[in-house]
Design an enzyme around this catalytic site. Structure first.
Site, PDB file in Angstrom:
ATOM      1  N   LYS A  71      27.223 -54.647  10.634  1.00  0.00           N
ATOM      2  CA  LYS A  71      26.481 -54.766  11.910  1.00  0.00           C
ATOM      3  C   LYS A  71      25.801 -53.430  12.216  1.00  0.00           C
ATOM      4  O   LYS A  71      24.643 -53.372  12.616  1.00  0.00           O
ATOM      5  CB  LYS A  71      27.446 -55.101  13.060  1.00  0.00           C
ATOM      6  N   GLU A  75      38.286 -63.610   7.057  1.00  0.00           N
ATOM      7  CA  GLU A  75      38.011 -62.377   7.797  1.00  0.00           C
ATOM      8  C   GLU A  75      39.312 -61.678   8.211  1.00  0.00           C
ATOM      9  O   GLU A  75      39.342 -60.466   8.367  1.00  0.00           O
ATOM     10  CB  GLU A  75      37.151 -62.703   9.035  1.00  0.00           C
ATOM     11  N   HIS A  81      34.594 -86.369  -6.718  1.00  0.00           N
ATOM     12  CA  HIS A  81      33.514 -86.566  -7.683  1.00  0.00           C
ATOM     13  C   HIS A  81      32.648 -85.317  -7.799  1.00  0.00           C
ATOM     14  O   HIS A  81      31.516 -85.391  -8.256  1.00  0.00           O
ATOM     15  CB  HIS A  81      32.675 -87.782  -7.259  1.00  0.00           C
TER      16      HIS A  81
HETATM   17  O1  PA5 Z   1      35.978 -62.873  14.283  1.00  0.00           O
HETATM   18  C1  PA5 Z   1      35.169 -62.038  14.617  1.00  0.00           C
HETATM   19  O2  PA5 Z   1      35.467 -61.091  15.356  1.00  0.00           O
HETATM   20  C2  PA5 Z   1      33.724 -62.135  14.195  1.00  0.00           C
HETATM   21  O3  PA5 Z   1      33.488 -63.052  13.206  1.00  0.00           O
HETATM   22  C3  PA5 Z   1      32.872 -62.471  15.402  1.00  0.00           C
HETATM   23  O4  PA5 Z   1      33.241 -63.739  15.886  1.00  0.00           O
HETATM   24  C4  PA5 Z   1      31.383 -62.446  15.093  1.00  0.00           C
HETATM   25  O5  PA5 Z   1      31.026 -61.259  14.427  1.00  0.00           O
HETATM   26  C5  PA5 Z   1      30.597 -62.559  16.383  1.00  0.00           C
HETATM   27  O6  PA5 Z   1      30.946 -61.531  17.244  1.00  0.00           O
HETATM   28  P1  PA5 Z   1      30.727 -61.602  18.808  1.00  0.00           P
HETATM   29  O7  PA5 Z   1      31.521 -62.727  19.330  1.00  0.00           O
HETATM   30  O8  PA5 Z   1      31.174 -60.283  19.314  1.00  0.00           O
HETATM   31  O9  PA5 Z   1      29.262 -61.817  19.005  1.00  0.00           O
END
Ligand code: PA5
Length: 399
Positions: free
Chosen positions: A389, A262, A283
């Site tokens: 989202k 990410e 394996h």
């Molecule tokens: O790293 C990030 O920002 C995302 O992966 C969030 O952790 C994920 O979308 C969840 O978001 P939030 O903590 O706002 O619910």
């Protein structure tokens, strides 16, 4: 303790010192808190005190959260397995069968739900909250007693609701994003509830944070890791295989995968993470790593001292221990990969402990921050995730 064996990769040169300085300045400008939060003793005391106060009031703890709000907790629970780990459940998906499976394992009346969301607006997490909130109400229980929110101090739906209806809360610092939040209440509070020593995690994290801030190329392991990942990426090794020889690190790989994918997946660049478990996946995937596309940097994790020592009572096997066998297998796999000109490095951990997890978290967070600089991208945002989202919310509102 943690060390990095870069094997056949080139050690960073002196000129890299300037790069570290420039990169650190850039990261500082981005105002990121992941390496600073570990100095906030008051926050840890608050987390510990609250955990101590309420942990005996419940038999089950259920984290409702997704992505960075869940993966660090899963990693600590599965990696450290404290005596009470079976009391903690993490619902990090909206699969109805998975939700029901966990619901069937708990007694709602004896459960504390920890709703974790930095933004406070994530649909998956809120929908889980609405679901269990109704269950609590249906049982005529006091809703506020059964929920605690871990969210941004100012913004978001959860914060608004907490203010309006007086829910208990812990804060996620404003300058710490989801996947960089493992060393905040996000994971440390659930960890403390099941008896994990969070101070030890922080002590470990401080060690690698000091490395991360060091201008000395040999000492700065996060920089060395990122430089190795980047140099190989440039040569076409765009996938990193996380290959721990320890079941305790399986969920760490999930955590690190989210962090790296990410953070680096921007502007048509980014490292793909594949994971493998040694010796099991020798394996399953090793053949591909040996003779498949030569586009992967293999990152081994080796444990020097396991918690248990188990002997194999067989003369042909020289009566060695499983402890020795697993590390011989790792060394042999590494050797044969190197003979096939496949790049490998090894992260060595003295043991699996709170402290080494703390070290690992900052090693990878720091390396990922440096990768952002190498790739010249913002490692700390996630526009793609935000976009999907938004589309999901729009699709629901059209129904
Ligand atoms: O790293 C990030 O920002 C995302 O992966 C969030 O952790 C994920 O979308 C969840 O978001 P939030 O903590 O706002 O619910």
């Amino acid at each position: 303790m943690l060390t990095l064996d870069l094997k056949n990769t080139k050690p960073a040169e002196k000129k890299e010192q300037k790069k570290i300085q420039d990169f650190l300045k850039n990261i500082e400008k981005k105002n990121q808190g992941f390496y600073k939060v570990i100095d906030d003793k008051k926050a840890f005391e608050k987390i510990e005190a609250l955990a101590k106060k309420i942990k005996n009031n419940f038999e089950f703890f259920v984290v409702l959260g997704i992505g960075g709000s869940a993966l660090g907790t899963i990693c600590l629970k599965n990696g450290l397995k404290p005596t009470n780990h079976e009391k903690l459940f993490i619902i990090d998906n909206i699969d109805p069968d998975f939700i029901k499976e966990i619901e069937n394992k708990i007694d709602i009346k004896k459960t504390l739900f920890i709703v974790v969301s930095k933004s406070g607006d994530t649909l998956e997490t809120l929908s889980q909250f609405f679901y269990f909130q109704k269950k609590i109400k249906d049982k005529k229980l006091e809703v506020k007693k059964h929920f605690i929110f871990i969210t941004d101090a100012e913004k978001g739906y959860l914060r608004e609701l907490a203010k309006k209806e007086n829910y208990q809360t812990l804060d996620v610092p404003e300058n710490v994003g989801g996947r960089f939040s493992v060393l905040t209440a996000v994971s440390l509070f659930p960890a403390a509830l099941i008896g994990i020593n969070i101070k030890k995690i922080i002590n470990g994290a401080i060690k690698t944070r000091d490395m991360f801030l060091s201008k000395d190329t040999k000492k700065n392991l996060p920089f060395l890791l990122a430089k190795t990942q980047y140099d190989f990426y440039k040569k076409g090794f765009k996938t990193n295989v996380l290959f721990p020889y320890s079941n305790s690190l399986s969920s760490f790989s999930d955590w690190a995968r989210q962090l790296i994918c990410e953070s680096t997946g921007k502007k048509s660049t980014g490292i793909t993470i594949v994971f493998s478990l040694g010796a099991t996946d020798q394996h399953a995937q090793s053949q591909l790593f040996h003779e498949g596309p030569n586009d992967k940097l293999i990152i081994f994790f080796e444990i020097e001292k396991f918690k248990n020592t188990l002997k194999i009572p067989n003369k042909t096997l020289r009566n060695i221990t499983f402890n020795k066998l697993i590390n011989i297998e790792k060394a042999s796999t590494e050797k044969s990969l190197q003979e096939a000109n496949r790049p490998t490095i090894t992260i060595k951990l003295s043991e699996i402990s709170e402290e080494t997890f703390g070290e690992l978290f900052i090693l990878f967070e720091g390396a990922t921050a440096f990768l952002g600089e190498f790739f010249d991208i913002n490692a700390f945002n996630q526009p793609g995730v935000e976009h999907s989202k938004k589309l999901t919310k729009q699709a629901i509102l059209k129904l």
